[in-house]
Design a protein around this motif. Sequence first.
Motif: not given
Length: 206
Positions: A175-191, A193-200
């Motif tokens: 079970t993954l928690t994505t609320s704290g996800a960060g994105f390298t390369g995202m333009v400052a000021g943009d938002q 989020s991770v819509v779906t994610a699966t983990g194993a």
Amino acid sequence: GTRTGSEGRPYGGDDVGGGGAVSAAFNSQHVANASKVTFSGLTLIGAQASNYALLPHAPAAQVITPKSLSVAGVTVADKTYDGTNQASLAGGLLNGVVSGDNVALTLGAGTFADKNAGSAQPVTASGYALSGAAARNYTLTQPAGLTATITPAAISAVTGITAANKTYDGTTSATLTTSGAGFTGMVAGDQLSVVTATGAFIDKNA
């Protein structure tokens, strides 16, 4: 009744007409200064022409309107999405300048219709201007019909996703928690989020 010489016309029946190499000229070649046209070269011809004296033609009030120029050869550089609608323009040649006139083009700027990625995005040019001694005799139409492509920015890494600990259940599902996800390369000021994610887990064992 019959017009007479005192009325500015030949007497009835006289053979008198206008001739000569008539020319007309403005009092200035420049738009801002031209205000009247003077005439010269008109003479009287005909059998009774010698009986009349031709008075000078009064100047006519006229103006010179500026000539419209267009700009050709402007190009727009494609770019990677950067969160702005700024466009980079280059080139530009004036069309319609009278030979010998000193007129130069000052380059302007461009803006995309919006900041978002897309192909063949419309670009509006503004700020193009004329300079030079004869610039006042012209008006300028801004370049039109420009397009360019904004390519999507690359997200090189996603960080901050965590997996919850669990009690052994014989599977590798996580079970993954994505609320704290960060994105390298995202333009400052943009938002983003991770819509779906699966983990194993690597394996099912405790």
